[in-house]
Design a protein around this motif. Structure first.
Motif, short mmCIF file in Angstrom:
data_model
loop_
_atom_site.label_atom_id
_atom_site.label_comp_id
_atom_site.label_asym_id
_atom_site.label_seq_id
_atom_site.Cartn_x
_atom_site.Cartn_y
_atom_site.Cartn_z
N ALA A 45 34.17 21.42 -12.71
CA ALA A 45 32.85 20.87 -12.54
C ALA A 45 31.84 21.22 -13.34
CB ALA A 45 32.51 21.05 -11.12
N MET A 46 31.95 22.56 -13.45
CA MET A 46 30.71 23.01 -14.67
C MET A 46 31.02 22.60 -15.81
SD MET A 46 30.62 26.98 -13.07
CE MET A 46 29.39 27.59 -13.95
N VAL A 47 32.28 22.38 -16.42
CA VAL A 47 32.49 22.00 -17.91
C VAL A 47 31.96 20.47 -17.81
CG1 VAL A 47 34.32 21.51 -19.45
CG2 VAL A 47 34.20 23.88 -18.11
N TYR A 48 32.38 19.79 -16.79
CA TYR A 48 32.28 18.41 -16.76
C TYR A 48 30.67 18.14 -16.69
CZ TYR A 48 32.87 13.77 -15.28
OH TYR A 48 32.48 12.28 -15.17
N GLY A 49 30.07 18.96 -16.05
CA GLY A 49 28.55 18.61 -15.81
C GLY A 49 27.81 18.85 -17.09
N VAL A 50 28.27 20.21 -17.97
CA VAL A 50 27.64 20.28 -19.40
C VAL A 50 28.12 18.91 -20.20
CG1 VAL A 50 27.94 21.82 -21.36
CG2 VAL A 50 27.89 22.60 -18.99
N GLY A 51 29.26 18.53 -20.31
CA GLY A 51 29.56 17.41 -20.64
C GLY A 51 28.70 16.17 -20.55
N THR A 107 34.34 19.95 -3.62
CA THR A 107 34.08 21.03 -4.56
C THR A 107 33.73 20.71 -6.01
OG1 THR A 107 35.47 22.59 -3.31
CG2 THR A 107 34.91 23.36 -5.56
N PHE A 108 34.35 19.76 -6.39
CA PHE A 108 34.07 19.41 -7.91
C PHE A 108 32.93 18.45 -7.92
CE2 PHE A 108 34.79 16.18 -11.19
CZ PHE A 108 34.92 16.85 -12.37
N ALA A 109 32.57 17.67 -6.93
CA ALA A 109 31.40 16.85 -6.94
C ALA A 109 30.28 17.44 -6.76
CB ALA A 109 31.42 15.71 -5.68
N GLY A 110 30.13 18.37 -5.70
CA GLY A 110 29.19 19.38 -5.60
C GLY A 110 29.03 20.39 -6.81
N GLY A 111 29.97 20.72 -7.38
CA GLY A 111 29.66 21.59 -8.85
C GLY A 111 29.16 20.79 -9.81
N ILE A 112 29.43 19.51 -9.86
CA ILE A 112 28.55 18.80 -10.78
C ILE A 112 27.09 18.87 -10.66
CG2 ILE A 112 28.41 16.54 -11.97
CD1 ILE A 112 31.33 15.79 -11.41
N SER A 113 26.86 18.47 -9.33
CA SER A 113 25.30 18.30 -8.95
C SER A 113 24.47 19.82 -9.10
CB SER A 113 25.11 17.95 -7.41
OG SER A 113 25.49 16.66 -7.27
N LEU A 114 25.32 20.95 -8.66
CA LEU A 114 24.68 22.28 -9.12
C LEU A 114 24.62 22.40 -10.56
CD1 LEU A 114 24.03 24.99 -7.71
CD2 LEU A 114 26.60 25.75 -7.81
N THR A 115 25.58 21.94 -11.19
CA THR A 115 25.37 22.55 -12.80
C THR A 115 24.38 21.62 -13.47
OG1 THR A 115 27.91 22.73 -13.08
CG2 THR A 115 26.73 22.30 -14.92
N LEU A 116 24.25 20.37 -12.96
CA LEU A 116 22.95 19.61 -13.45
C LEU A 116 21.60 20.18 -13.19
CD1 LEU A 116 24.20 15.97 -12.81
CD2 LEU A 116 24.14 17.14 -14.88
N LEU A 117 21.45 20.83 -11.91
CA LEU A 117 20.32 21.55 -11.62
C LEU A 117 19.96 22.84 -12.34
CD1 LEU A 117 20.22 21.04 -7.69
CD2 LEU A 117 18.81 19.89 -9.20
#
Length: 300
Positions: free
Chosen positions: A11-17, A78-88
């Motif tokens: 999710a963190m890698v996806y959020g950066v992308g 976990t993946f969905a919430g991790g993306i939101s966390l990474t964006l923040l």
């Protein structure tokens, strides 16, 4: 636990992308789903967007692997919430102003992850690897048809970013279900031995179709608004759809003991709360920016 950690890192890698893609899109010419060739030319002709797309693709591959390691009711939130966390976290790193709701989301997400981790027991941590194939194909076909028909009815040019994000979430949910099918084959056969079974199955082809439909809707909606508006809409819809449909289609048992079951449900609800808080706060910020732009325009 391995599947949960893999989902969070993915999710963190996806959020950066996602952030790299958004910045590239905001500097490119307008795109729309009614001009698919123009959309493809703009996207694939943009090196920065391609770099973000590669990162997002790596995150998606990590999600596929993690879906073969842990139940979808743990991996997907976990993946969905991790993306939101990474964006923040990226917003904080860029010294962007974030609201109280977004700060609350930053505090809630670790709690949600802890609850999901605690819900994984030795008897309840197994991931379903073999789907009910006729049901999977039926759900996939109907969902993709609904996405296409819904957007066509409201008109691609008039649809809101949140609505298109939700439709993108459904299409990406279809891709997620078939990604879980691939992950199941990888878990059952191993990386190299699974190559032929994967290619002979419908999973990679319907995964690609769901991904293509989802990315066309998602990239168009993301250009119209902030990623922190579009992504939560896609995440909430796609998350709920994938967890419910995936649990049924892959016959994954929920925790049998009351406490782990409650922890799993609370963790899932808290991840939805995180993306809802981000969505609400970002929507208010976007509306305020729109009012300021309108007030700054000369009248008469």
């Amino acid at each position: 636990m391995t599947g949960l950690i893999a989902a969070l890192v993915s999710a963190m890698v996806y959020g950066v992308g996602l952030t790299v893609e958004q910045r590239a899109l905001h500097r490119s010419e307008p795109i729309g789903i009614r001009r698919p060739l123009h959309l493809a030319r703009v996207l694939f002709g943009n090196p920065r967007w391609l770099a973000g797309c590669v990162l997002a693709a790596l995150g998606s591959v990590g999600l596929i692997v993690s879906l073969g390691l842990a139940p979808v009711s743990v991996v997907q939130p976990t993946f969905a919430g991790g993306i939101s966390l990474t964006l923040l976290l990226l917003s904080l790193a860029q010294q962007q102003r974030i609201s109280r709701g977004e700060l609350a989301a930053l505090g809630i997400m670790p709690v949600a992850l802890l609850l999901l981790a605690l819900s994984l027991g030795p008897r309840d941590a197994a991931a379903g690897t073999v789907p009910h194939l006729p049901l999977l194909l039926t759900v996939s076909g109907v969902t993709l048809a609904v996405c296409a028909a819904g957007v066509a009815l409201v008109g691609g040019g008039r649809a809101s970013a949140a609505l298109m994000g939700g439709a993108a979430g459904l299409a990406q949910g279809v891709a997620g279900l078939h990604g879980k099918g691939i992950g199941g084959l990888l878990a059952d056969h191993g990386l190299f031995a699974a190559l032929v079974p994967v290619l002979l199955s419908p999973f990679p082809y319907l995964y690609a179709l769901g991904w293509a439909v989802g990315i066309a809707l998602f990239q168009t909606s993301m250009q119209r608004s902030r990623a922190s508006i579009t992504a939560p809409a896609a995440n909430v819809v796609g998350n709920v759809f994938t967890v419910v449909a995936g649990t049924v289609i892959f016959a994954e048992p929920l925790p049998t003991e009351p406490l782990p079951l409650v922890l799993r449900a609370l963790g899932f609800l808290l991840t939805l709360t995180v993306v809802a808080l981000v969505h609400r706060a970002s929507g208010e910020a976007e509306a305020e920016a729109g009012r300021l732009r309108a007030a700054a325009q000369p009248t008469g």
